[in-house]
Design a protein around this motif. Sequence first.
Motif, PDB file in Angstrom:
ATOM      1  N   SER A  18     -31.407 -10.213  -5.449  1.00 26.66           N
ATOM      2  CA  SER A  18     -31.146  -9.744  -4.088  1.00 26.66           C
ATOM      3  C   SER A  18     -31.834  -8.402  -3.824  1.00 26.66           C
ATOM      4  CB  SER A  18     -29.637  -9.624  -3.860  1.00 26.66           C
ATOM      5  OG  SER A  18     -29.381  -9.135  -2.572  1.00 26.66           O
ATOM      6  N   VAL A  19     -31.698  -7.486  -4.764  1.00 26.92           N
ATOM      7  CA  VAL A  19     -32.339  -6.175  -4.626  1.00 26.92           C
ATOM      8  C   VAL A  19     -33.857  -6.329  -4.601  1.00 26.92           C
ATOM      9  CG1 VAL A  19     -32.763  -3.996  -5.866  1.00 26.92           C
ATOM     10  CG2 VAL A  19     -30.424  -4.821  -5.549  1.00 26.92           C
ATOM     11  N   MET A  20     -34.386  -7.188  -5.454  1.00 27.28           N
ATOM     12  CA  MET A  20     -35.835  -7.362  -5.509  1.00 27.28           C
ATOM     13  C   MET A  20     -36.373  -8.041  -4.251  1.00 27.28           C
ATOM     14  SD  MET A  20     -36.576  -5.630  -8.046  1.00 27.28           S
ATOM     15  CE  MET A  20     -38.314  -5.832  -7.761  1.00 27.28           C
ATOM     16  N   LYS A  21     -35.616  -8.950  -3.662  1.00 20.72           N
ATOM     17  CA  LYS A  21     -36.056  -9.578  -2.410  1.00 20.72           C
ATOM     18  C   LYS A  21     -36.186  -8.530  -1.309  1.00 20.72           C
ATOM     19  CE  LYS A  21     -34.116 -14.136  -3.347  1.00 20.72           C
ATOM     20  NZ  LYS A  21     -33.027 -15.066  -3.003  1.00 20.72           N
ATOM     21  N   THR A  22     -35.218  -7.643  -1.225  1.00 24.12           N
ATOM     22  CA  THR A  22     -35.273  -6.563  -0.238  1.00 24.12           C
ATOM     23  C   THR A  22     -36.479  -5.670  -0.499  1.00 24.12           C
ATOM     24  OG1 THR A  22     -32.881  -6.611   0.051  1.00 24.12           O
ATOM     25  CG2 THR A  22     -34.017  -4.583   0.710  1.00 24.12           C
ATOM     26  N   HIS A  23     -36.702  -5.343  -1.768  1.00 26.33           N
ATOM     27  CA  HIS A  23     -37.841  -4.488  -2.133  1.00 26.33           C
ATOM     28  C   HIS A  23     -39.167  -5.190  -1.812  1.00 26.33           C
ATOM     29  CE1 HIS A  23     -40.167  -1.460  -4.181  1.00 26.33           C
ATOM     30  NE2 HIS A  23     -40.695  -2.376  -4.975  1.00 26.33           N
ATOM     31  N   ALA A  24     -39.259  -6.476  -2.104  1.00 31.23           N
ATOM     32  CA  ALA A  24     -40.492  -7.229  -1.835  1.00 31.23           C
ATOM     33  C   ALA A  24     -40.781  -7.279  -0.336  1.00 31.23           C
ATOM     34  CB  ALA A  24     -40.382  -8.642  -2.404  1.00 31.23           C
ATOM     35  N   GLU A  25     -39.754  -7.529   0.467  1.00 33.40           N
ATOM     36  CA  GLU A  25     -39.947  -7.584   1.918  1.00 33.40           C
ATOM     37  C   GLU A  25     -40.446  -6.251   2.457  1.00 33.40           C
ATOM     38  OE1 GLU A  25     -36.152  -8.911   3.355  1.00 33.40           O
ATOM     39  OE2 GLU A  25     -36.453 -10.939   2.572  1.00 33.40           O
ATOM     40  N   ALA A  26     -39.889  -5.153   1.974  1.00 29.64           N
ATOM     41  CA  ALA A  26     -40.328  -3.828   2.415  1.00 29.64           C
ATOM     42  C   ALA A  26     -41.753  -3.547   1.937  1.00 29.64           C
ATOM     43  CB  ALA A  26     -39.365  -2.758   1.908  1.00 29.64           C
ATOM     44  N   SER A  27     -42.048  -3.918   0.701  1.00 30.02           N
ATOM     45  CA  SER A  27     -43.379  -3.671   0.141  1.00 30.02           C
ATOM     46  C   SER A  27     -44.454  -4.434   0.900  1.00 30.02           C
ATOM     47  CB  SER A  27     -43.420  -4.065  -1.338  1.00 30.02           C
ATOM     48  OG  SER A  27     -42.534  -3.252  -2.084  1.00 30.02           O
ATOM     49  N   GLN A  28     -44.134  -5.650   1.350  1.00 25.49           N
ATOM     50  CA  GLN A  28     -45.111  -6.457   2.068  1.00 25.49           C
ATOM     51  C   GLN A  28     -45.482  -5.855   3.418  1.00 25.49           C
ATOM     52  OE1 GLN A  28     -42.967 -10.155   1.790  1.00 25.49           O
ATOM     53  NE2 GLN A  28     -44.278 -10.887   0.133  1.00 25.49           N
ATOM     54  N   GLN A  29     -44.666  -4.931   3.906  1.00 30.02           N
ATOM     55  CA  GLN A  29     -44.964  -4.256   5.172  1.00 30.02           C
ATOM     56  C   GLN A  29     -45.813  -3.006   4.971  1.00 30.02           C
ATOM     57  OE1 GLN A  29     -44.084  -5.868   7.999  1.00 30.02           O
ATOM     58  NE2 GLN A  29     -43.396  -7.393   6.510  1.00 30.02           N
ATOM     59  N   GLU A  30     -46.042  -2.625   3.735  1.00 25.84           N
ATOM     60  CA  GLU A  30     -46.796  -1.406   3.452  1.00 25.84           C
ATOM     61  C   GLU A  30     -48.295  -1.638   3.612  1.00 25.84           C
ATOM     62  OE1 GLU A  30     -45.754   0.186  -0.390  1.00 25.84           O
ATOM     63  OE2 GLU A  30     -43.620  -0.032   0.032  1.00 25.84           O
ATOM     64  N   PRO A  31     -49.012  -0.567   3.985  1.00 23.10           N
ATOM     65  CA  PRO A  31     -50.466  -0.714   4.095  1.00 23.10           C
ATOM     66  C   PRO A  31     -51.079  -1.044   2.732  1.00 23.10           C
ATOM     67  CG  PRO A  31     -49.809   1.603   4.270  1.00 23.10           C
ATOM     68  CD  PRO A  31     -48.549   0.785   4.242  1.00 23.10           C
ATOM     69  N   GLY A  32     -51.925  -2.042   2.706  1.00 27.03           N
ATOM     70  CA  GLY A  32     -52.631  -2.379   1.470  1.00 27.03           C
ATOM     71  C   GLY A  32     -51.944  -3.392   0.588  1.00 27.03           C
ATOM     72  N   CYS A  33     -50.747  -3.853   0.948  1.00 29.80           N
ATOM     73  CA  CYS A  33     -50.085  -4.884   0.146  1.00 29.80           C
ATOM     74  C   CYS A  33     -50.658  -6.237   0.555  1.00 29.80           C
ATOM     75  CB  CYS A  33     -48.574  -4.870   0.351  1.00 29.80           C
ATOM     76  SG  CYS A  33     -47.710  -6.080  -0.678  1.00 29.80           S
ATOM     77  N   VAL A  34     -51.282  -6.913  -0.396  1.00 32.76           N
ATOM     78  CA  VAL A  34     -51.857  -8.233  -0.150  1.00 32.76           C
ATOM     79  C   VAL A  34     -50.783  -9.303  -0.341  1.00 32.76           C
ATOM     80  CG1 VAL A  34     -53.633  -9.887  -0.895  1.00 32.76           C
ATOM     81  CG2 VAL A  34     -54.137  -7.425  -0.850  1.00 32.76           C
ATOM     82  N   GLN A  35     -50.032  -9.193  -1.424  1.00 33.45           N
ATOM     83  CA  GLN A  35     -48.919 -10.111  -1.671  1.00 33.45           C
ATOM     84  C   GLN A  35     -47.951  -9.501  -2.669  1.00 33.45           C
ATOM     85  OE1 GLN A  35     -49.753 -13.862  -3.719  1.00 33.45           O
ATOM     86  NE2 GLN A  35     -51.772 -13.079  -4.288  1.00 33.45           N
ATOM     87  N   PHE A  36     -46.718  -9.972  -2.609  1.00 31.80           N
ATOM     88  CA  PHE A  36     -45.660  -9.488  -3.487  1.00 31.80           C
ATOM     89  C   PHE A  36     -44.731 -10.669  -3.728  1.00 31.80           C
ATOM     90  CE2 PHE A  36     -42.211  -7.255  -5.242  1.00 31.80           C
ATOM     91  CZ  PHE A  36     -42.534  -5.913  -5.439  1.00 31.80           C
ATOM     92  N   LYS A  37     -44.852 -11.297  -4.863  1.00 30.13           N
ATOM     93  CA  LYS A  37     -44.102 -12.515  -5.185  1.00 30.13           C
ATOM     94  C   LYS A  37     -43.071 -12.237  -6.272  1.00 30.13           C
ATOM     95  CE  LYS A  37     -46.856 -15.184  -2.722  1.00 30.13           C
ATOM     96  NZ  LYS A  37     -46.464 -15.694  -1.448  1.00 30.13           N
ATOM     97  N   ILE A  38     -41.932 -12.909  -6.161  1.00 31.51           N
ATOM     98  CA  ILE A  38     -40.884 -12.868  -7.177  1.00 31.51           C
ATOM     99  C   ILE A  38     -40.812 -14.262  -7.785  1.00 31.51           C
ATOM    100  CG2 ILE A  38     -38.432 -12.497  -7.645  1.00 31.51           C
ATOM    101  CD1 ILE A  38     -38.394 -10.896  -4.959  1.00 31.51           C
ATOM    102  N   ILE A  39     -40.900 -14.332  -9.104  1.00 37.13           N
ATOM    103  CA  ILE A  39     -40.844 -15.613  -9.800  1.00 37.13           C
ATOM    104  C   ILE A  39     -39.687 -15.565 -10.790  1.00 37.13           C
ATOM    105  CG2 ILE A  39     -42.074 -17.249 -11.294  1.00 37.13           C
ATOM    106  CD1 ILE A  39     -44.207 -14.735  -9.642  1.00 37.13           C
ATOM    107  N   ALA A  40     -38.718 -16.440 -10.601  1.00 30.84           N
ATOM    108  CA  ALA A  40     -37.584 -16.534 -11.520  1.00 30.84           C
ATOM    109  C   ALA A  40     -37.845 -17.684 -12.483  1.00 30.84           C
ATOM    110  CB  ALA A  40     -36.287 -16.769 -10.752  1.00 30.84           C
TER     111      ALA A  40
END
Length: 99
Positions: A21-43
């Motif tokens: 849950s924490v990582m999903k929130t972090h990934a969503e925020a990171s994807q909005q940052e300049p220069g982020c191409v992709q941010f995937k979580i793999i369980a």
Amino acid sequence: MSIALIVEFSVKPEHLDAFLSVMKTHAEASQQEPGCVQFKIIAASAAMDGRVFLFEEWRDQEALDWHLKHSKLNDTRKQYDPWIFNRHIVHGHVVNNPS
């Protein structure tokens, strides 16, 4: 050439849902940052395997440096640090980037 990070976490089983849950929130925020191409979580799909992987791709080192300095990464780490027992980070360059 873009920059990639592969981060492997070993998560204590009782904290896996909270960690994701924490990582999903972090990934969503990171994807909005300049220069982020992709941010995937793999369980991991194997039962009883508490490993979680992040695959982050950044436009360049400058974009990654911005993320490390300006994002809420430190706050996120404070949240999840008690929930993990290992973290391994691989830093590299994306060699092939199919369009």
